[in-house]
Scaffold this motif. Structure first.
Motif, mmCIF file in Angstrom:
data_model
loop_
_atom_site.group_PDB
_atom_site.id
_atom_site.type_symbol
_atom_site.label_atom_id
_atom_site.label_comp_id
_atom_site.label_asym_id
_atom_site.label_seq_id
_atom_site.Cartn_x
_atom_site.Cartn_y
_atom_site.Cartn_z
ATOM 1 N N GLY A 77 -0.826 3.788 -19.319
ATOM 2 C CA GLY A 77 -0.395 4.746 -20.232
ATOM 3 C C GLY A 77 0.661 4.094 -21.035
ATOM 4 N N TRP A 78 0.371 3.017 -21.536
ATOM 5 C CA TRP A 78 1.317 2.046 -22.504
ATOM 6 C C TRP A 78 0.793 2.180 -23.879
ATOM 7 C CZ3 TRP A 78 1.665 -2.849 -19.013
ATOM 8 C CH2 TRP A 78 2.397 -2.377 -17.703
ATOM 9 N N LEU A 79 1.916 2.077 -24.708
ATOM 10 C CA LEU A 79 1.564 1.820 -26.304
ATOM 11 C C LEU A 79 2.578 1.231 -26.840
ATOM 12 C CD1 LEU A 79 -0.714 2.843 -28.255
ATOM 13 C CD2 LEU A 79 0.960 4.689 -29.105
ATOM 14 N N PHE A 80 2.064 -0.044 -27.296
ATOM 15 C CA PHE A 80 3.096 -0.905 -28.129
ATOM 16 C C PHE A 80 3.094 -0.610 -29.588
ATOM 17 C CE2 PHE A 80 4.404 -3.612 -24.508
ATOM 18 C CZ PHE A 80 3.279 -3.135 -23.503
ATOM 19 N N THR A 81 3.937 -0.027 -30.095
ATOM 20 C CA THR A 81 3.956 0.620 -31.294
ATOM 21 C C THR A 81 4.667 -0.380 -32.476
ATOM 22 O OG1 THR A 81 5.934 1.664 -30.646
ATOM 23 C CG2 THR A 81 3.997 2.794 -30.518
ATOM 24 N N GLY A 82 5.203 -1.393 -32.357
ATOM 25 C CA GLY A 82 5.788 -2.186 -33.266
ATOM 26 C C GLY A 82 6.726 -1.525 -33.991
ATOM 27 N N ASP A 83 6.527 -1.272 -35.317
ATOM 28 C CA ASP A 83 7.566 -0.700 -36.165
ATOM 29 C C ASP A 83 7.067 0.933 -36.704
ATOM 30 O OD1 ASP A 83 9.414 -2.580 -36.006
ATOM 31 O OD2 ASP A 83 9.052 -3.023 -38.031
ATOM 32 N N LEU A 84 5.947 1.371 -35.810
ATOM 33 C CA LEU A 84 5.426 2.826 -36.328
ATOM 34 C C LEU A 84 6.462 3.870 -35.951
ATOM 35 C CD1 LEU A 84 2.836 4.274 -37.097
ATOM 36 C CD2 LEU A 84 2.278 4.482 -34.772
ATOM 37 N N TYR A 85 7.027 3.625 -34.639
ATOM 38 C CA TYR A 85 8.282 4.998 -34.291
ATOM 39 C C TYR A 85 9.520 4.505 -34.771
ATOM 40 C CZ TYR A 85 11.047 7.571 -31.447
ATOM 41 O OH TYR A 85 12.271 8.576 -31.103
ATOM 42 N N VAL A 86 10.297 3.518 -34.270
ATOM 43 C CA VAL A 86 11.710 3.114 -34.539
ATOM 44 C C VAL A 86 12.397 4.105 -34.065
ATOM 45 C CG1 VAL A 86 13.406 1.831 -36.076
ATOM 46 C CG2 VAL A 86 10.997 1.236 -36.026
ATOM 47 N N SER A 87 12.485 5.402 -34.779
ATOM 48 C CA SER A 87 13.385 6.401 -34.681
ATOM 49 C C SER A 87 12.793 7.821 -34.819
ATOM 50 C CB SER A 87 14.804 6.372 -35.238
ATOM 51 O OG SER A 87 14.631 6.213 -36.568
ATOM 52 N N ARG A 88 13.263 8.799 -34.367
ATOM 53 C CA ARG A 88 12.578 10.335 -34.612
ATOM 54 C C ARG A 88 12.836 10.592 -36.105
ATOM 55 N NH1 ARG A 88 12.669 14.214 -29.824
ATOM 56 N NH2 ARG A 88 13.474 13.170 -28.338
ATOM 57 N N ARG A 89 14.070 10.065 -36.715
ATOM 58 C CA ARG A 89 14.272 10.570 -38.022
ATOM 59 C C ARG A 89 14.041 9.345 -38.934
ATOM 60 N NH1 ARG A 89 18.608 12.684 -40.115
ATOM 61 N NH2 ARG A 89 17.640 14.031 -41.909
ATOM 62 N N GLN A 90 13.939 9.293 -40.125
ATOM 63 C CA GLN A 90 13.992 8.155 -40.979
ATOM 64 C C GLN A 90 14.451 8.581 -42.179
ATOM 65 O OE1 GLN A 90 10.293 6.056 -40.800
ATOM 66 N NE2 GLN A 90 10.653 4.895 -42.665
ATOM 67 N N VAL A 91 15.353 7.984 -43.152
ATOM 68 C CA VAL A 91 15.977 8.468 -44.327
ATOM 69 C C VAL A 91 15.536 7.392 -45.302
ATOM 70 C CG1 VAL A 91 17.736 9.928 -43.480
ATOM 71 C CG2 VAL A 91 18.089 7.789 -43.677
ATOM 72 N N VAL A 92 15.185 6.278 -45.008
ATOM 73 C CA VAL A 92 14.738 5.247 -46.198
ATOM 74 C C VAL A 92 13.465 4.476 -45.720
ATOM 75 C CG1 VAL A 92 17.089 4.591 -47.025
ATOM 76 C CG2 VAL A 92 16.332 3.481 -44.974
ATOM 77 N N ALA A 93 12.541 4.082 -46.536
ATOM 78 C CA ALA A 93 11.432 3.558 -46.261
ATOM 79 C C ALA A 93 11.391 2.099 -46.782
ATOM 80 C CB ALA A 93 10.059 4.450 -46.665
ATOM 81 N N PHE A 94 10.935 1.299 -46.232
ATOM 82 C CA PHE A 94 10.703 -0.131 -46.869
ATOM 83 C C PHE A 94 9.933 -0.092 -47.947
ATOM 84 C CE2 PHE A 94 9.470 -4.797 -46.242
ATOM 85 C CZ PHE A 94 10.490 -5.306 -46.822
ATOM 86 N N LYS A 95 9.784 -1.139 -48.822
ATOM 87 C CA LYS A 95 8.781 -0.959 -49.832
ATOM 88 C C LYS A 95 7.402 -1.178 -49.597
ATOM 89 C CE LYS A 95 9.276 -6.114 -50.800
ATOM 90 N NZ LYS A 95 8.156 -6.748 -50.267
ATOM 91 N N ASP A 96 6.815 -1.691 -48.196
ATOM 92 C CA ASP A 96 5.698 -1.913 -47.983
ATOM 93 C C ASP A 96 5.191 -0.536 -47.285
ATOM 94 O OD1 ASP A 96 5.787 -4.374 -48.599
ATOM 95 O OD2 ASP A 96 5.876 -5.253 -46.433
ATOM 96 N N GLU A 97 5.949 0.344 -46.803
ATOM 97 C CA GLU A 97 5.627 1.616 -46.077
ATOM 98 C C GLU A 97 4.893 2.545 -46.958
ATOM 99 O OE1 GLU A 97 9.647 1.995 -43.746
ATOM 100 O OE2 GLU A 97 8.083 3.002 -42.985
#
Ligand SMILES: [Zn+2]
Length: 260
Positions: free
Chosen positions: A150-170
């Protein structure tokens, strides 16, 4: 460096990368000899002992960003193990980075490395990790799913519930689709590259999806009123974000609005 045993065959190592006041947390995970992401080049002096001590026989990278691949060249040269990366990022990985100053200070430039094409799954003695395409944070981002645990390694897909800025690659719309797809998998715990282990990972990812979908609805409504992206951005994110200023717009709420 903080090392935590999550399960008898899984450890999480945590440290901060960068120099004051630009310090950010990084997690790397070692599951039964499989290292998932390496952290930045700046933390290699702290992680070397661990990389040498643990019997690592394979490295799997969620994506090519320098805070996940900074030690890949050293690992390839010294541990002589396969270094798996999404096929579409292999050329980029082969070249070293020339980062803008703020990223150089936080993560450090990474050397180029010869990555091996990502297989459909990675097997260790005890586990099987399915490789799941999960674009959004980066177009070639993948996640690793160990179904029986039941494990999922998510890299940078999650990070936090909310997000107010996105990186240029996103691309937030891609992230929405990836999270929707991932929520169909069997898992409870997510392992994030920056915010660590979340036992209620499914609920947290769902909550991130709800946040993105709500934002998408708001952007679409304002578009219908005839507003352009810049004006929509000013309405939805009126406060200037510090990272946005430091990064000269590489991180921005405008990129959230444009890509959602
Ligand atoms: Zn990243």
């Amino acid at each position: 460096m903080k090392i935590e045993t999550i399960d008898c065959n899984l450890i999480a190592a945590y440290t901060k990368s960068g120099i004051f006041p630009y310090k950010l947390g990084i997690y790397l995970y070692i599951a039964d000899g499989l290292l998932i992401d390496t952290g930045s080049a700046a933390i290699l002096k702290k992680t070397k002992f661990l990389l040498k001590k643990e019997n690592i026989n394979c490295l799997a990278l969620t994506h090519v960003h320098e805070d996940h691949t900074g030690a890949a060249a050293w690992i390839k040269e010294n541990l002589k193990i396969p270094v798996y990366l999404n096929n579409n990022s292999i050329t980029e990985a082969s070249m070293g980075t020339k980062l803008p100053l703020y990223r150089k200070l936080v993560w450090g430039d990474r050397e180029g490395f010869a990555a091996d094409p990502m297989p459909a799954f990675i097997e260790t003695e005890k586990y099987k990790f399915d490789v799941i395409d999960a674009p959004g944070h980066h177009k070639d981002h993948v996640a690793f799913h160990e179904k029986s645990m039941g494990w999922l390694f998510t890299g940078d897909l999650y990070v936090s519930r909310r997000q107010v800025v996105a990186f240029k690659d996103e691309n937030i719309n891609d992230a929405i689709n990836s999270i929707k797809k991932i929520l169909n998998l069997d898992f409870d715990t997510i392992f994030c590259g920056h915010s660590g282990v979340h036992k209620n990972g499914r609920e947290k990812l769902k909550s991130k999806l709800d946040y993105f979908v709500k934002l998408q609805g708001e952007v679409r409504e304002l578009e219908k009123e005839g507003l352009g992206y810049k004006e929509i951005n000013r309405r939805l994110f009126p406060k200037k974000n510090l990272w946005s200023i430091i990064s000269r717009g590489e991180w921005s709420s405008l990129n959230m609005v444009k890509t959602v």
